[in-house]
Design a protein around this motif. Structure first.
Motif, mmCIF file in Angstrom:
data_model
loop_
_atom_site.group_PDB
_atom_site.id
_atom_site.type_symbol
_atom_site.label_atom_id
_atom_site.label_comp_id
_atom_site.label_asym_id
_atom_site.label_seq_id
_atom_site.Cartn_x
_atom_site.Cartn_y
_atom_site.Cartn_z
ATOM 1 N N ASP A 78 -7.339 4.630 1.532
ATOM 2 C CA ASP A 78 -7.916 4.748 2.871
ATOM 3 C C ASP A 78 -6.870 5.101 3.930
ATOM 4 O O ASP A 78 -7.037 4.812 5.105
ATOM 5 N N PHE A 79 -5.757 5.716 3.515
ATOM 6 C CA PHE A 79 -4.765 6.240 4.450
ATOM 7 C C PHE A 79 -5.158 7.671 4.793
ATOM 8 O O PHE A 79 -5.824 8.353 4.015
ATOM 9 N N SER A 101 0.820 -1.208 0.000
ATOM 10 C CA SER A 101 0.000 0.000 0.000
ATOM 11 C C SER A 101 0.858 1.265 0.000
ATOM 12 O O SER A 101 0.488 2.264 -0.614
ATOM 13 N N ARG A 102 2.001 1.207 0.661
ATOM 14 C CA ARG A 102 2.904 2.358 0.621
ATOM 15 C C ARG A 102 3.467 2.540 -0.784
ATOM 16 O O ARG A 102 3.589 3.652 -1.279
ATOM 17 N N GLY A 103 3.794 1.439 -1.412
ATOM 18 C CA GLY A 103 4.256 1.500 -2.806
ATOM 19 C C GLY A 103 3.185 2.042 -3.722
ATOM 20 O O GLY A 103 3.466 2.800 -4.652
ATOM 21 N N VAL A 134 9.809 2.649 4.363
ATOM 22 C CA VAL A 134 9.479 1.371 5.007
ATOM 23 C C VAL A 134 8.745 1.618 6.318
ATOM 24 O O VAL A 134 9.050 2.558 7.050
ATOM 25 N N ASP A 135 7.765 0.765 6.601
ATOM 26 C CA ASP A 135 7.022 0.854 7.855
ATOM 27 C C ASP A 135 7.916 0.352 8.981
ATOM 28 O O ASP A 135 8.272 -0.816 9.028
ATOM 29 N N THR A 178 3.312 12.547 4.809
ATOM 30 C CA THR A 178 4.536 12.172 5.517
ATOM 31 C C THR A 178 5.318 11.131 4.727
ATOM 32 O O THR A 178 6.545 11.210 4.615
ATOM 33 N N LEU A 179 4.630 10.156 4.175
ATOM 34 C CA LEU A 179 5.284 9.116 3.381
ATOM 35 C C LEU A 179 5.950 9.703 2.138
ATOM 36 O O LEU A 179 7.101 9.389 1.835
#
Length: 67
Positions: free
Chosen positions: A26-27, A4-6, A48-49, A34-35
C-alpha cells in the motif's frame, strides 16, 4: 530499517514487480521506486525513514535487526 521498507526491498530482490509490491504494501509507486533507487545507490543506510515527524517506535528491536 523499518519493516515495510525492508519488505519492499525483499520483494524487489525476489523480482516482484512494482505494481505487485504496491498492492501488497500500500505504498505509492513513486515511494517504492525512490526507496529502491536509494537502496541501490547507498545501501541499507539510505533506506531508513528520515522524516523528522516520524516518532514511531522501531518495529524491530536491536536483536531482530541483526538477523
Amino acid at each position: 530499517m523499518q519493516r515495510s521498507r525492508g519488505q519492499i526491498l525483499w520483494l524487489h530482490s525476489k523480482r516482484v514487480s512494482i505494481p505487485e509490491i504496491k498492492a501488497v504494501t500500500d505504498f505509492l509507486r513513486t515511494t517504492i521506486s525512490t526507496l529502491i533507487r536509494a537502496y541501490n545507490e547507498g545501501g541499507a543506510a539510505a533506506a531508513v525513514d528520515r522524516r523528522r515527524w516520524n516518532r514511531a517506535a522501531a518495529a524491530l528491536n536491536p536483536e531482530q535487526r541483526l538477523v
